[in-house]
Design a protein around this motif. Sequence first.
Motif, PDB file in Angstrom:
ATOM      1  N   ALA A  56      -5.225   2.756   0.351  1.00  0.00           N
ATOM      2  CA  ALA A  56      -4.597   2.157   1.530  1.00  0.00           C
ATOM      3  C   ALA A  56      -3.853   0.884   1.149  1.00  0.00           C
ATOM      4  CB  ALA A  56      -5.638   1.850   2.604  1.00  0.00           C
ATOM      5  N   ASP A  57      -4.355   0.148   0.154  1.00  0.00           N
ATOM      6  CA  ASP A  57      -3.657  -1.057  -0.278  1.00  0.00           C
ATOM      7  C   ASP A  57      -3.716  -1.268  -1.803  1.00  0.00           C
ATOM      8  OD1 ASP A  57      -6.300  -1.748  -0.591  1.00  0.00           O
ATOM      9  OD2 ASP A  57      -6.248  -3.485   0.744  1.00  0.00           O
ATOM     10  N   CYS A  58      -4.032  -0.212  -2.547  1.00  0.00           N
ATOM     11  CA  CYS A  58      -4.045  -0.283  -4.011  1.00  0.00           C
ATOM     12  C   CYS A  58      -3.182   0.848  -4.564  1.00  0.00           C
ATOM     13  CB  CYS A  58      -5.467  -0.142  -4.558  1.00  0.00           C
ATOM     14  SG  CYS A  58      -6.589  -1.463  -4.082  1.00  0.00           S
ATOM     15  N   LEU A  59      -2.469   0.543  -5.641  1.00  0.00           N
ATOM     16  CA  LEU A  59      -1.659   1.553  -6.308  1.00  0.00           C
ATOM     17  C   LEU A  59      -2.441   2.205  -7.441  1.00  0.00           C
ATOM     18  CD1 LEU A  59       1.742  -0.378  -6.640  1.00  0.00           C
ATOM     19  CD2 LEU A  59       1.097   1.277  -4.889  1.00  0.00           C
ATOM     20  N   GLN A 102     -10.063  10.166  -9.905  1.00  0.00           N
ATOM     21  CA  GLN A 102     -11.053  11.239  -9.823  1.00  0.00           C
ATOM     22  C   GLN A 102     -12.471  10.712  -9.583  1.00  0.00           C
ATOM     23  OE1 GLN A 102     -10.835  14.099 -12.968  1.00  0.00           O
ATOM     24  NE2 GLN A 102      -8.727  14.652 -12.535  1.00  0.00           N
ATOM     25  N   LYS A 103     -12.646   9.392  -9.639  1.00  0.00           N
ATOM     26  CA  LYS A 103     -13.982   8.831  -9.431  1.00  0.00           C
ATOM     27  C   LYS A 103     -14.269   8.526  -7.968  1.00  0.00           C
ATOM     28  CE  LYS A 103     -15.027   6.944 -13.983  1.00  0.00           C
ATOM     29  NZ  LYS A 103     -15.418   5.745 -14.751  1.00  0.00           N
ATOM     30  N   GLY A 104     -13.429   8.941  -7.086  1.00  0.00           N
ATOM     31  CA  GLY A 104     -13.737   8.771  -5.666  1.00  0.00           C
ATOM     32  C   GLY A 104     -12.639   8.111  -4.877  1.00  0.00           C
ATOM     33  N   CYS A 105     -12.023   7.075  -5.450  1.00  0.00           N
ATOM     34  CA  CYS A 105     -10.888   6.429  -4.807  1.00  0.00           C
ATOM     35  C   CYS A 105     -11.225   5.872  -3.420  1.00  0.00           C
ATOM     36  CB  CYS A 105      -9.726   7.416  -4.705  1.00  0.00           C
ATOM     37  SG  CYS A 105      -8.105   6.648  -4.839  1.00  0.00           S
ATOM     38  N   SER A 106     -12.478   5.463  -3.236  1.00  0.00           N
ATOM     39  CA  SER A 106     -12.853   4.887  -1.949  1.00  0.00           C
ATOM     40  C   SER A 106     -13.965   3.871  -2.138  1.00  0.00           C
ATOM     41  CB  SER A 106     -13.313   5.979  -0.972  1.00  0.00           C
ATOM     42  OG  SER A 106     -14.513   6.573  -1.434  1.00  0.00           O
ATOM     43  N   TYR A 107     -14.076   2.968  -1.156  1.00  0.00           N
ATOM     44  CA  TYR A 107     -15.117   1.948  -1.185  1.00  0.00           C
ATOM     45  C   TYR A 107     -15.602   1.738   0.235  1.00  0.00           C
ATOM     46  CZ  TYR A 107     -17.008  -2.772  -0.917  1.00  0.00           C
ATOM     47  OH  TYR A 107     -17.796  -3.867  -0.640  1.00  0.00           O
ATOM     48  N   GLY A 147       0.793  -1.217   0.000  1.00  0.00           N
ATOM     49  CA  GLY A 147       0.000   0.000   0.000  1.00  0.00           C
ATOM     50  C   GLY A 147       0.826   1.267   0.000  1.00  0.00           C
ATOM     51  N   SER A 148       2.158   1.156   0.109  1.00  0.00           N
ATOM     52  CA  SER A 148       2.959   2.356   0.170  1.00  0.00           C
ATOM     53  C   SER A 148       3.127   2.968  -1.199  1.00  0.00           C
ATOM     54  CB  SER A 148       4.330   2.029   0.774  1.00  0.00           C
ATOM     55  OG  SER A 148       5.002   1.088  -0.012  1.00  0.00           O
ATOM     56  N   CYS A 173      -5.430  -4.999  -7.623  1.00  0.00           N
ATOM     57  CA  CYS A 173      -5.761  -4.352  -8.886  1.00  0.00           C
ATOM     58  C   CYS A 173      -5.669  -2.833  -8.700  1.00  0.00           C
ATOM     59  CB  CYS A 173      -7.153  -4.763  -9.342  1.00  0.00           C
ATOM     60  SG  CYS A 173      -7.267  -6.535  -9.745  1.00  0.00           S
ATOM     61  N   LEU A 174      -5.461  -2.133  -9.793  1.00  0.00           N
ATOM     62  CA  LEU A 174      -5.110  -0.713  -9.711  1.00  0.00           C
ATOM     63  C   LEU A 174      -6.305   0.221  -9.621  1.00  0.00           C
ATOM     64  CD1 LEU A 174      -2.270  -0.568 -12.397  1.00  0.00           C
ATOM     65  CD2 LEU A 174      -2.107  -1.101  -9.946  1.00  0.00           C
TER      66      LEU A 174
END
Length: 322
Positions: free
Chosen positions: A132-135, A120-125, A38-39, A114-115
């Motif tokens: 936090a764990d996706c590049l 810009q679509k939110g980047c959260s679930y 996640g880094s 998966c990337l």
Amino acid sequence: MLKKSRFVSFLALFLVLISVAGLCSCGGGSLQVGESSGSSPDTAEPTETTPVSQTVTEDPTKSALLPTESGPSSSEEPTPPVDPTTPEDPTTPVVPLETEEVSAKSVKHVFTHCLINDPQKGCSYAGAPLDADCLTVTEFRRLLESLYENGYCLININDMYVVDANGKARLADTVTVNKGKKPLVISIDDVTYDPRKKGSGMVDRLVIENGTIMGCYDNADGSTTLTDGEVFPIVEAFVKEHPDFSYNGNKVTLALTGFAGILGYRTDGAYKTKKNLQDDQKAFLKANPDFDYDKEVKQAKKVAKAMKKDGWEFASHTWGHR
């Protein structure tokens, strides 16, 4: 003699170009082997470059390559997907790579998920940040550049072990790599494309388009968009550009889960039997009354078969991600 001399001269020039390419600095991030998945490769979030996308309408003859909404940054242009219909130059000599054996204990392993295709679509679930764990696409490309510059070479994870006469597996003594390289295994967890994450900035499934693996997501207007901004088309393009980054054409290992299907297709048996459904599965079937389970499985098999043929490996991350 003249033809032979020209060939030797061309071959020498080709090898020099390969050496120079291997020494050039990518100027990207510095994420190294051993860091957490996640880094970020940089201490500061880099400016994202938008992957090339293709919006597909009902009439495929009217499709056109279009940048996604954010567009590329002024300092970095996106690389268009490789056209699989373009033949290789028959005059280009094929130079076999030299190989050597190294200790299997020296193999390094990098894994991620998966990337994030479109930050810009939110980047959260579900309220949790995906990064936090996706590049992101840019971060993953910089990771590959960093690994390549540090002399790593993709190998097949199955080459790391041997099975004795009693059926017991153990670590192999050595693995084969391209000469002067260090062995590397990259694995991607899950590769489920959970339908609950639709619209969160990740692709919805993998597809084979003209023989090439691509990411695909659905748009609100019913059209679909193809994109090269996912792990698999990125690795394909990178290995083609840097053949010494892969021993014997090896790519990446997909560690699949099954609770929501695989590769973006709803292949779990509950979608067919409609028994013991989880709440998200009930919601999916309700929203998709024309869902065809057999067709879904057929599409997933098509993608998996094409990927296996092209050097990708599959592993189990358990059905329920445990």
